[in-house]
Design a protein around this motif. Structure first.
Motif: not given
Length: 482
Positions: A197-220
């Motif tokens: 709670a009340n954690l400000q998620v670092p922008m680096g994690v959001i960018i990492g999330l996008v890259f992970v989703m891009a890699g998995l989107a290729f597989k599906v």
């Protein structure tokens, strides 16, 4: 003294790995090893491993220092992957007899690819996720280009390899960003860190999330990472295309669900909007691009992109009901697609494979039972009740509506109408067009058995769906409680 890990949760994977090594050794020692013997042995191994998966009590057990988890969600998804792989091997036996291309490495590569998929599904760390994904991918690259003397197969394998390497790089970069900003790769630790709670998620994690989703989107094969799908589906041998269409896709969807709901569940508002956009694009492009296809394997490729969009509708809901809908959808999808490719493998003229949709003309007169089976699969894929495909779409659209994603549900329904056009066009060609050159009378025993089994499931699913619904409910509860 270092304590030994608990091997019981990973026993099916261990048995699968040892069986693959033994079959590989047998094939290397016996240069005249019969292809059918190795093929049937592979099927028996896959089915035996599936029985082991269903009899070993999972209970959310971790092993290998927290890198591997066995829970009811993993058992459900692995059962689908093992069944899809076994059916793909069975589909290939008659095909290889006809084409005189009996390569013993084919079923063995499917074994090792399935091992990688099972590791992906049971991954409880970003590291084990990547290792399982790469084991699967390396086998698939070889399978796509296994017909080394065919230009189309070689081209398909090369395209898949280059784009697959790019997607793996994107995924690994995303993993490194998430690790760098959180200090952990374990799913349980990431879930705690990102849901504080009340954690400000670092922008680096959001960018990492996008890259992970891009890699998995290729597989599906989701838009805009779908570009490999039509060429690989068309260029690879038909039984391998059938394998690509079910087992790896189901494993990638399972991995996507586990990653987004588990460790990244605290970022649901961030990833939900990405999933919504990808889902919309996949449904629209997949269904509209399929309208003009004349090659049935390319049509199935674009159709699979559209179905990926429907699956992502359930994921976009971000709820237990949405994930439950996804599990029902991919279970039904497995049987529909395997049955459709069994029909495609029956498309032979003058003892050679043909792939044009027009070659199905007059099929109802020359092969009435095959035409009936194809009609069942086409009506089901179009989502026409009371066939199984209708219930898959019903569950994911209801979950989207419950989550107030009305636009997503409306686009899904409208694109289903577009999809119905090209599915019903195939039925029209089979039943109302005159055949200029009928297909050969040949149909293998294995293919006939698969057609009967998948057709029966698709047609009568609505009579007794409770076992699958209850298993999916238990799998969803396990995923969300973890």
């Amino acid at each position: 003294m270092t304590e030994l890990p608990d091997f019981l949760p990973a026993l099916p994977e261990i048995v699968l790995a040892l069986s693959g090594l033994l079959l590989l050794l047998y094939g290397a020692v016996r240069s005249d090893a019969p292809f059918r013997f190795i093929g049937y042995t592979t099927v028996l191994v896959l089915l035996a491993v599936q029985v082991m998966e269903m009899t070993i009590e999972p209970g959310g057990r971790f092993t290998f220092s927290g890198l591997f988890i066995s829970d009811r969600y993993a058992v459900f998804m692995k059962s689908l992957v093992l069944l899809g792989s076994a059916l793909a091997v069975l589909l290939s036996l008659d095909y290889h007899d006809q084409e005189k291309q009996e390569r013993i490495e084919y079923p063995i590569l499917i074994l090792f690819a399935t091992l990688g998929m099972m590791m992906m599904i049971s991954a409880s760390s970003l590291l084990s996720l990547y290792v399982g994904l790469e084991l699967q991918s390396l086998c698939l690259y070889v399978l796509a280009s296994i017909q080394r003397d065919t230009l189309r197969s070689t081209e398909a394998g090369l395209k898949y390899f280059i784009l697959g390497a790019l997607s793996s790089g994107l995924l690994l970069y995303g993993v490194s960003l998430i690790y760098g900003f959180t200090g952990s790769t374990e799913f349980s630790q990431l879930a705690k860190i990102l849901s504080t709670a009340n954690l400000q998620v670092p922008m680096g994690v959001i960018i990492g999330l996008v890259f992970v989703m891009a890699g998995l989107a290729f597989k599906v094969s989701a838009v805009p990472f779908h570009m490999w799908t039509p060429d690989v589906y068309e260029g690879a041998p038909t039984p391998i295309t059938a394998f690509f269409a079910v087992a790896p896709k189901i494993a990638a969807i399972a991995l996507l669900l586990r990653v987004l709901v588990g460790p990244l569940g605290g970022l649901v508002e961030e990833w939900q909007q990405v999933v919504v956009v990808v889902s919309l694009a996949s449904m629209v492009l997949g269904n509209f691009a399929a309208l003009n296809q004349t090659n049935i394997k390319r049509l199935m490729a674009y159709s699979s992109i559209g179905h990926t969009g429907y699956v992502l509708v359930g994921l976009a809901a971000g709820t237990a009901a949405g994930v439950h809908g996804v599990l029902i959808y991919i279970t039904v999808y497995l049987f529909m697609v395997v049955g459709t490719f069994a029909v495609i493998l029956c498309m032979r003229q003058h003892d050679r494979m043909v792939e044009n949709i027009e070659d199905l003309a007059g099929l109802s007169k020359t092969h009435p039972m095959i035409a009936l089976a194809m009609a069942i699969f086409m009506f089901s894929m179009a989502g026409i009740p009371p066939l199984a495909g209708f219930f898959g779409k019903l569950y994911v659209f209801l979950a989207a509506i419950e989550s107030d994603l009305y636009a997503l549900a409306i686009v899904g329904i409208l694109t289903s109408v577009v999809g119905a056009f090209y599915y019903l066009r195939i039925v029209k060609i089979m039943y109302f067009d005159e055949s200029h050159e009928p297909l050969d009378k040949w149909i293998g025993h294995d293919i006939a058995a698969i057609l009967v089994g998948t057709g029966t499931f698709t047609l009568f699913f609505f009579i007794y769906p409770e076992p699958i619904l209850l298993a999916a409910t238990a799998a969803v509860a396990s995923l969300f409680s973890g």
